[in-house]
Design an enzyme around this catalytic site. Structure first.
Site, mmCIF file in Angstrom:
data_model
loop_
_atom_site.group_PDB
_atom_site.id
_atom_site.type_symbol
_atom_site.label_atom_id
_atom_site.label_comp_id
_atom_site.label_asym_id
_atom_site.label_seq_id
_atom_site.Cartn_x
_atom_site.Cartn_y
_atom_site.Cartn_z
ATOM 1 N N LYS A 21 0.818 -1.220 0.000
ATOM 2 C CA LYS A 21 0.000 0.000 0.000
ATOM 3 C C LYS A 21 0.853 1.273 0.000
ATOM 4 O O LYS A 21 0.318 2.366 -0.088
ATOM 5 C CB LYS A 21 -0.972 -0.011 1.183
ATOM 6 C CG LYS A 21 -2.019 -1.119 1.050
ATOM 7 C CD LYS A 21 -3.028 -1.095 2.159
ATOM 8 C CE LYS A 21 -4.062 -2.195 2.040
ATOM 9 N NZ LYS A 21 -3.545 -3.545 2.354
ATOM 10 N N LYS B 5 -8.161 1.972 6.474
ATOM 11 C CA LYS B 5 -7.673 0.585 6.560
ATOM 12 C C LYS B 5 -6.233 0.556 7.029
ATOM 13 O O LYS B 5 -5.478 1.512 6.820
ATOM 14 C CB LYS B 5 -7.819 -0.103 5.202
ATOM 15 C CG LYS B 5 -7.196 0.636 4.017
ATOM 16 C CD LYS B 5 -7.602 0.017 2.675
ATOM 17 C CE LYS B 5 -7.083 0.837 1.507
ATOM 18 N NZ LYS B 5 -7.544 0.347 0.205
ATOM 19 N N ARG C 298 -7.961 -8.448 -9.590
ATOM 20 C CA ARG C 298 -6.585 -8.877 -9.361
ATOM 21 C C ARG C 298 -5.950 -9.165 -10.719
ATOM 22 O O ARG C 298 -6.447 -10.004 -11.477
ATOM 23 C CB ARG C 298 -6.597 -10.129 -8.469
ATOM 24 C CG ARG C 298 -5.313 -10.955 -8.427
ATOM 25 C CD ARG C 298 -4.065 -10.208 -8.034
ATOM 26 N NE ARG C 298 -4.096 -9.438 -6.801
ATOM 27 C CZ ARG C 298 -3.758 -9.923 -5.605
ATOM 28 N NH1 ARG C 298 -3.377 -11.171 -5.488
ATOM 29 N NH2 ARG C 298 -3.787 -9.146 -4.546
ATOM 30 N N ARG D 280 -12.953 -9.930 -8.549
ATOM 31 C CA ARG D 280 -13.500 -10.443 -7.284
ATOM 32 C C ARG D 280 -14.624 -9.526 -6.853
ATOM 33 O O ARG D 280 -14.404 -8.354 -6.563
ATOM 34 C CB ARG D 280 -12.396 -10.504 -6.217
ATOM 35 C CG ARG D 280 -11.270 -11.470 -6.591
ATOM 36 C CD ARG D 280 -10.016 -11.178 -5.832
ATOM 37 N NE ARG D 280 -9.589 -9.812 -6.000
ATOM 38 C CZ ARG D 280 -8.581 -9.252 -5.346
ATOM 39 N NH1 ARG D 280 -7.894 -9.947 -4.458
ATOM 40 N NH2 ARG D 280 -8.254 -7.993 -5.547
ATOM 41 N N ARG E 181 -15.908 -5.647 1.256
ATOM 42 C CA ARG E 181 -14.630 -6.240 0.906
ATOM 43 C C ARG E 181 -14.757 -7.330 -0.152
ATOM 44 O O ARG E 181 -15.618 -8.201 -0.055
ATOM 45 C CB ARG E 181 -13.972 -6.785 2.172
ATOM 46 C CG ARG E 181 -13.769 -5.674 3.190
ATOM 47 C CD ARG E 181 -13.541 -6.184 4.576
ATOM 48 N NE ARG E 181 -14.589 -7.057 5.045
ATOM 49 C CZ ARG E 181 -14.491 -7.796 6.132
ATOM 50 N NH1 ARG E 181 -13.392 -7.770 6.838
ATOM 51 N NH2 ARG E 181 -15.491 -8.552 6.512
ATOM 52 N N ASP F 24 -4.048 -4.753 -7.692
ATOM 53 C CA ASP F 24 -5.495 -4.684 -7.488
ATOM 54 C C ASP F 24 -6.020 -3.377 -8.035
ATOM 55 O O ASP F 24 -5.463 -2.307 -7.760
ATOM 56 C CB ASP F 24 -5.831 -4.789 -5.997
ATOM 57 C CG ASP F 24 -5.487 -6.162 -5.432
ATOM 58 O OD1 ASP F 24 -5.393 -7.119 -6.214
ATOM 59 O OD2 ASP F 24 -5.316 -6.272 -4.212
ATOM 60 N N GLU G 58 -3.363 -1.480 -4.844
ATOM 61 C CA GLU G 58 -2.326 -2.275 -4.174
ATOM 62 C C GLU G 58 -1.393 -2.881 -5.203
ATOM 63 O O GLU G 58 -1.833 -3.263 -6.283
ATOM 64 C CB GLU G 58 -2.953 -3.473 -3.452
ATOM 65 C CG GLU G 58 -3.566 -3.200 -2.124
ATOM 66 C CD GLU G 58 -3.944 -4.516 -1.435
ATOM 67 O OE1 GLU G 58 -3.054 -5.171 -0.863
ATOM 68 O OE2 GLU G 58 -5.126 -4.889 -1.489
ATOM 69 N N ASN H 152 0.914 -6.057 -4.869
ATOM 70 C CA ASN H 152 1.258 -7.116 -3.927
ATOM 71 C C ASN H 152 2.456 -7.917 -4.438
ATOM 72 O O ASN H 152 2.377 -8.562 -5.483
ATOM 73 C CB ASN H 152 0.028 -8.020 -3.764
ATOM 74 C CG ASN H 152 0.201 -9.009 -2.652
ATOM 75 O OD1 ASN H 152 1.267 -9.611 -2.512
ATOM 76 N ND2 ASN H 152 -0.830 -9.166 -1.853
HETATM 77 N N1 LIG Z 1 -10.955 2.945 -1.623
HETATM 78 C C1 LIG Z 1 -11.818 1.920 -1.607
HETATM 79 N N2 LIG Z 1 -13.063 2.042 -2.145
HETATM 80 C C2 LIG Z 1 -13.925 1.006 -2.125
HETATM 81 N N3 LIG Z 1 -13.639 -0.204 -1.615
HETATM 82 C C3 LIG Z 1 -12.432 -0.396 -1.079
HETATM 83 C C4 LIG Z 1 -11.447 0.645 -1.046
HETATM 84 N N4 LIG Z 1 -10.345 0.160 -0.458
HETATM 85 C C5 LIG Z 1 -10.615 -1.113 -0.127
HETATM 86 N N5 LIG Z 1 -11.865 -1.473 -0.505
HETATM 87 C C6 LIG Z 1 -12.500 -2.786 -0.351
HETATM 88 O O1 LIG Z 1 -11.871 -3.482 0.701
HETATM 89 C C7 LIG Z 1 -11.173 -4.627 0.200
HETATM 90 C C8 LIG Z 1 -9.855 -4.814 0.926
HETATM 91 O O2 LIG Z 1 -9.066 -3.657 0.828
HETATM 92 P P1 LIG Z 1 -7.566 -3.689 0.317
HETATM 93 O O3 LIG Z 1 -7.114 -2.288 0.177
HETATM 94 O O4 LIG Z 1 -7.494 -4.521 -0.909
HETATM 95 O O5 LIG Z 1 -6.795 -4.348 1.530
HETATM 96 P P2 LIG Z 1 -6.324 -5.861 1.811
HETATM 97 O O6 LIG Z 1 -4.839 -5.789 1.749
HETATM 98 O O7 LIG Z 1 -6.834 -6.174 3.156
HETATM 99 O O8 LIG Z 1 -6.877 -6.741 0.703
HETATM 100 C C9 LIG Z 1 -11.043 -4.376 -1.294
HETATM 101 O O9 LIG Z 1 -10.958 -5.589 -2.015
HETATM 102 C C10 LIG Z 1 -12.311 -3.620 -1.605
HETATM 103 O O10 LIG Z 1 -13.415 -4.520 -1.722
HETATM 104 MG MG LIG Z 2 -6.681 -6.413 -1.358
#
Ligand SMILES: Nc1ncnc2c1ncn2[C@@H]1O[C@H](COP(=O)(O)OP(=O)(O)O)[C@@H](O)[C@H]1O
Ligand SMILES: [Mg+2]
Length: 323
Positions: free
Chosen positions: A133, A168, A218, A232, A240, A280, A288, A290
């Site tokens: 991130k 987050k 992804r 996804r 999420r 992502d 992200e 990864n």
């Molecule tokens: N800025 C955002 N707007 C809308 N949904 C989000 C956003 N950031 C995260 N999410 C939701 O939360 C999920 C997990 O967040 P993410 O940033 O991918 O962290 P992790 O590393 O836990 O996967 C994402 O797959 C998405 O569904």
């Molecule tokens: Mg993620």
């Protein structure tokens, strides 16, 4: 390395991963990589991070020969443990799952001692330098408005500007502790306190992307090039998209914007020795990058997409052959 007639080769591979008895073989990318390696005649030695040792200038691990099978409940056989100098392997697969904590960072320091003579995938120093991130912040045109801080005044200003936000953890994974806050949400203060008490480091505040309803895509890049993708889609009652949180995998194509994202970041990944990367994308915005243990390659193949594990081994074999 042993060469066979026709140019193919047998590599000795060590895989540094979490306990193999605990993995979910249906979704685990590492397992897909191991099945493919075995099919190609490479020899696999397995160890968990707690079996690594840096003694003076040399790195050792207590490893066990590993055989894998795509069979639920009976997916591996381990041989006798032996202490081996890591530099004797052709390849080390660094496939430890998050958390990306000091234990993780310590093992990247150890593996750095053998790379690149032994090819570590991904390059351990670069893995350490690219928390998923934070790394994205190098591509401001591709990412949504994002703030990394623990400063209350900064967060309030960002929230006033963007309204709907997501908060987050910086080193979270699998969708853990990802919150959406609407413009008027009165829980903001309490949530701020909870984050501040829970984490010592800064965290992520990001503009909420409503397109998340259509999925978080992804996309896998191998040595900087597009290799496959899976969308996804979150469950109706969850923000999420992570599959461990009930998100469902769907087959997908790249939009022009997503191809542009791959073309923009691809060279930076290749240059850094980040051979196997999962990015992502939500609504055309990169969230992200990864580089630790991206998932998705089994889902991509199951949905009729490319065999990413085969592409990864093609690349590793080429690198080892010096091509
Ligand atoms: N800025 C955002 N707007 C809308 N949904 C989000 C956003 N950031 C995260 N999410 C939701 O939360 C999920 C997990 O967040 P993410 O940033 O991918 O962290 P992790 O590393 O836990 O996967 C994402 O797959 C998405 O569904
Ligand atoms: Mg993620």
């Amino acid at each position: 390395m042993q060469r066979f007639p026709g140019g193919s080769m047998s590599l000795t591979i060590a895989v540094q991963m979490d306990p193999i008895e605990r993995i979910n073989i249906r979704g685990d990318s590492t397992f897909a990589l191991l099945l493919e390696a075995q099919k190609r005649g490479h020899r696999i030695a397995y160890y968990t991070p707690d079996r690594l040792a840096l003694r003076d200038a040399r790195v050792f691990a207590t490893v066990q020969p590993l055989k894998v099978r795509d069979q639920l409940g009976d997916h591996f056989t381990l041989g006798e443990p032996a202490r081996v100098e890591l530099a004797t392997f052709d390849v080390v697969l660094l496939r430890q799952d998050p958390p990306f904590d000091l234990a993780y960072i310590t093992s990247t320091h150890m593996l750095e001692r053998v790379h690149p003579k032994t090819l570590v995938v991904n390059d351990p120093a670069q893995v350490r330098n690219a928390p998923e991130k934070i790394f994205v912040m190098e591509f401001p045109d591709l990412m949504p408005p994002t703030l990394i801080t623990r400063d209350l005044a900064e967060i309030k200003t960002f929230r006033a500007e963007h309204g709907d936000i997501v908060m987050k953890p910086l080193y979270g994974h699998g969708g853990g502790a990802v919150f959406r806050l609407t413009r008027d949400d009165l829980n903001f203060g309490s949530l701020y306190d909870m984050f501040a008490n829970t984490f010592r480091e800064a965290w992520v505040i990001q503009k909420f992307l409503p397109e998340v309803r259509d999925g978080d895509k992804r996309i896998i890049l191998v040595d900087g090039e597009y290799a496959g993708a899976v969308n996804r889609v979150p469950a109706v009652d969850d923000l999420r998209s992570n599959m461990v949180r009930g998100g469902s995998p769907k087959d997908t194509q790249l939009t022009p914007r997503e191809s542009e994202i791959c073309e923009t970041i691809g060279p930076a990944l290749k240059e850094r020795g980040l051979l196997f990367v999962g990015i992502d994308v939500i609504g055309g915005w990169l969230t992200e990058i990864n580089v630790t243990s991206p998932t998705g390659i089994r889902a991509i193949k199951n949905l009729g997409g490319p065999d990413v594990a085969a592409l990864i081994w093609d690349k590793i074999e080429k690198k080892r052959a010096g091509r």
